[in-house]
Design a protein around this motif. Sequence first.
Motif, PDB file in Angstrom:
ATOM      1  N   SER A  55       0.834  -1.209   0.000  1.00  0.00           N
ATOM      2  CA  SER A  55       0.000   0.000   0.000  1.00  0.00           C
ATOM      3  C   SER A  55       0.864   1.253   0.000  1.00  0.00           C
ATOM      4  N   SER A  56       1.940   1.241   0.754  1.00  0.00           N
ATOM      5  CA  SER A  56       2.850   2.391   0.814  1.00  0.00           C
ATOM      6  C   SER A  56       3.489   2.649  -0.528  1.00  0.00           C
ATOM      7  N   ASN A  57       3.905   1.567  -1.208  1.00  0.00           N
ATOM      8  CA  ASN A  57       4.529   1.709  -2.533  1.00  0.00           C
ATOM      9  C   ASN A  57       3.554   2.299  -3.533  1.00  0.00           C
ATOM     10  N   GLN A  58       2.284   1.831  -3.475  1.00  0.00           N
ATOM     11  CA  GLN A  58       1.276   2.338  -4.393  1.00  0.00           C
ATOM     12  C   GLN A  58       1.010   3.817  -4.146  1.00  0.00           C
ATOM     13  N   ASN A  59       0.932   4.186  -2.850  1.00  0.00           N
ATOM     14  CA  ASN A  59       0.709   5.596  -2.525  1.00  0.00           C
ATOM     15  C   ASN A  59       1.871   6.461  -2.981  1.00  0.00           C
ATOM     16  N   ALA A  60       3.088   5.933  -2.826  1.00  0.00           N
ATOM     17  CA  ALA A  60       4.279   6.674  -3.261  1.00  0.00           C
ATOM     18  C   ALA A  60       4.246   6.888  -4.762  1.00  0.00           C
ATOM     19  N   LYS A  61       3.823   5.845  -5.507  1.00  0.00           N
ATOM     20  CA  LYS A  61       3.741   5.965  -6.957  1.00  0.00           C
ATOM     21  C   LYS A  61       2.700   6.997  -7.353  1.00  0.00           C
ATOM     22  N   LYS A  62       1.555   6.993  -6.646  1.00  0.00           N
ATOM     23  CA  LYS A  62       0.504   7.951  -6.951  1.00  0.00           C
ATOM     24  C   LYS A  62       0.979   9.368  -6.711  1.00  0.00           C
ATOM     25  N   LYS A  63       1.678   9.567  -5.563  1.00  0.00           N
ATOM     26  CA  LYS A  63       2.194  10.892  -5.256  1.00  0.00           C
ATOM     27  C   LYS A  63       3.216  11.335  -6.287  1.00  0.00           C
ATOM     28  N   SER A  64       4.057  10.404  -6.708  1.00  0.00           N
ATOM     29  CA  SER A  64       5.074  10.721  -7.712  1.00  0.00           C
ATOM     30  C   SER A  64       4.425  11.116  -9.021  1.00  0.00           C
ATOM     31  N   THR A  65       3.383  10.371  -9.422  1.00  0.00           N
ATOM     32  CA  THR A  65       2.677  10.667 -10.664  1.00  0.00           C
ATOM     33  C   THR A  65       2.009  12.027 -10.584  1.00  0.00           C
ATOM     34  N   ALA A  66       1.375  12.288  -9.423  1.00  0.00           N
ATOM     35  CA  ALA A  66       0.701  13.571  -9.252  1.00  0.00           C
ATOM     36  C   ALA A  66       1.707  14.714  -9.318  1.00  0.00           C
ATOM     37  N   PHE A  67       2.874  14.509  -8.719  1.00  0.00           N
ATOM     38  CA  PHE A  67       3.909  15.543  -8.727  1.00  0.00           C
ATOM     39  C   PHE A  67       4.357  15.834 -10.148  1.00  0.00           C
ATOM     40  N   LEU A  68       4.578  14.778 -10.931  1.00  0.00           N
ATOM     41  CA  LEU A  68       5.008  14.965 -12.310  1.00  0.00           C
ATOM     42  C   LEU A  68       3.947  15.687 -13.122  1.00  0.00           C
ATOM     43  N   GLY A  69       2.663  15.416 -12.819  1.00  0.00           N
ATOM     44  CA  GLY A  69       1.577  16.058 -13.533  1.00  0.00           C
ATOM     45  C   GLY A  69       1.494  17.544 -13.252  1.00  0.00           C
ATOM     46  N   LYS A 111     -12.574  15.500 -32.462  1.00  0.00           N
ATOM     47  CA  LYS A 111     -13.477  14.870 -31.494  1.00  0.00           C
ATOM     48  C   LYS A 111     -12.697  14.080 -30.448  1.00  0.00           C
ATOM     49  N   LYS A 112     -11.701  13.328 -30.885  1.00  0.00           N
ATOM     50  CA  LYS A 112     -10.900  12.521 -29.959  1.00  0.00           C
ATOM     51  C   LYS A 112     -10.140  13.400 -28.972  1.00  0.00           C
ATOM     52  N   ILE A 113      -9.590  14.504 -29.474  1.00  0.00           N
ATOM     53  CA  ILE A 113      -8.854  15.419 -28.596  1.00  0.00           C
ATOM     54  C   ILE A 113      -9.788  16.029 -27.553  1.00  0.00           C
ATOM     55  N   LYS A 114     -10.995  16.409 -27.989  1.00  0.00           N
ATOM     56  CA  LYS A 114     -11.957  17.003 -27.063  1.00  0.00           C
ATOM     57  C   LYS A 114     -12.365  16.018 -25.971  1.00  0.00           C
ATOM     58  N   ILE A 115     -12.595  14.776 -26.357  1.00  0.00           N
ATOM     59  CA  ILE A 115     -12.970  13.753 -25.377  1.00  0.00           C
ATOM     60  C   ILE A 115     -11.842  13.555 -24.367  1.00  0.00           C
ATOM     61  N   LYS A 116     -10.615  13.524 -24.859  1.00  0.00           N
ATOM     62  CA  LYS A 116      -9.455  13.332 -23.987  1.00  0.00           C
ATOM     63  C   LYS A 116      -9.310  14.466 -22.978  1.00  0.00           C
ATOM     64  N   LEU A 117      -9.736  15.678 -23.363  1.00  0.00           N
ATOM     65  CA  LEU A 117      -9.544  16.843 -22.509  1.00  0.00           C
ATOM     66  C   LEU A 117     -10.762  17.187 -21.653  1.00  0.00           C
ATOM     67  N   GLU A 118     -11.812  16.377 -21.723  1.00  0.00           N
ATOM     68  CA  GLU A 118     -13.049  16.693 -21.002  1.00  0.00           C
ATOM     69  C   GLU A 118     -12.837  16.840 -19.498  1.00  0.00           C
ATOM     70  N   LYS A 119     -11.952  16.019 -18.921  1.00  0.00           N
ATOM     71  CA  LYS A 119     -11.718  16.063 -17.479  1.00  0.00           C
ATOM     72  C   LYS A 119     -10.364  16.704 -17.152  1.00  0.00           C
ATOM     73  N   GLU A 120      -9.925  17.570 -18.030  1.00  0.00           N
ATOM     74  CA  GLU A 120      -8.643  18.241 -17.843  1.00  0.00           C
ATOM     75  C   GLU A 120      -8.628  19.079 -16.565  1.00  0.00           C
ATOM     76  N   GLU A 121      -7.574  18.968 -15.798  1.00  0.00           N
ATOM     77  CA  GLU A 121      -7.423  19.765 -14.588  1.00  0.00           C
ATOM     78  C   GLU A 121      -6.653  21.047 -14.898  1.00  0.00           C
ATOM     79  N   VAL A 122      -6.881  22.049 -14.090  1.00  0.00           N
ATOM     80  CA  VAL A 122      -6.199  23.340 -14.279  1.00  0.00           C
ATOM     81  C   VAL A 122      -4.747  23.209 -13.834  1.00  0.00           C
TER      82      VAL A 122
END
Length: 219
Positions: free
Chosen positions: A21-35, A114-125
């Motif tokens: 669980s710790s490894n998964q959380n670390a990966k999530k945090k790392s991914t979020a940081f890169l984003g 259309k594909k680009i728009k669908i991909k960006l529908e949940k885009e975060e600021v």
Amino acid sequence: MKNIILFFLGLMLISCSIQSSSNQNAKKKSTAFLGNNLIDVESNIINSFLNVELEKERYKNYKDFEIVVIEEALKKYKSIEAYQYSCDEWISMDRINKIGDIENRFFLDTLQIKKIKIKLEKEEVYHWKVSDFKNIGVNLLKYEELRNIINTGAYITLPSKLIIYLSKPLIIDENNAFISFEIGNGQLGFSSINHFTVLMRKVNSKWEQSVFYEDGVFN
């Protein structure tokens, strides 16, 4: 004895579960940081755009202004909407009459849009950082702070500012990317100087401004 063995096996399983669980959380945090950081190609595109844009004649009267970037980036979705609007306008005016218009200006078809728009529908600021801008000194200003400055008329007493509101690059492929932007004079709150979506095209390993698209919003 059997109970002792089962007890230790249970501890080992719990330990493994916690570690996993710790490894998964670390990966999530790392991914979020890169984003929340620009990748190299995005940084190159943004800085190449600003290097050229701010040297244009229209900004010569703002050389001594403080450069301010709105912290909350425009969404990349705005870029594809501007592209589509400009394309529809071009077609409605029967101006697409050369192969070059398609290859150089309107190179995306309806399905790709259309594909680009669908991909960006949940885009975060995206939130800009001062370190994102390599060749110019900037300060950041939150969008709500700008609104308050305008609503209260506080801009009258503030130092002169050149205010930049822009999106992260919408990268289409290795040679094409869109940026939406608006640049305004802060002496009047926010009086628009320039307002477009621009196609940045990679030419001889350098990102250059190629085509500008309107989005139907005119100030």
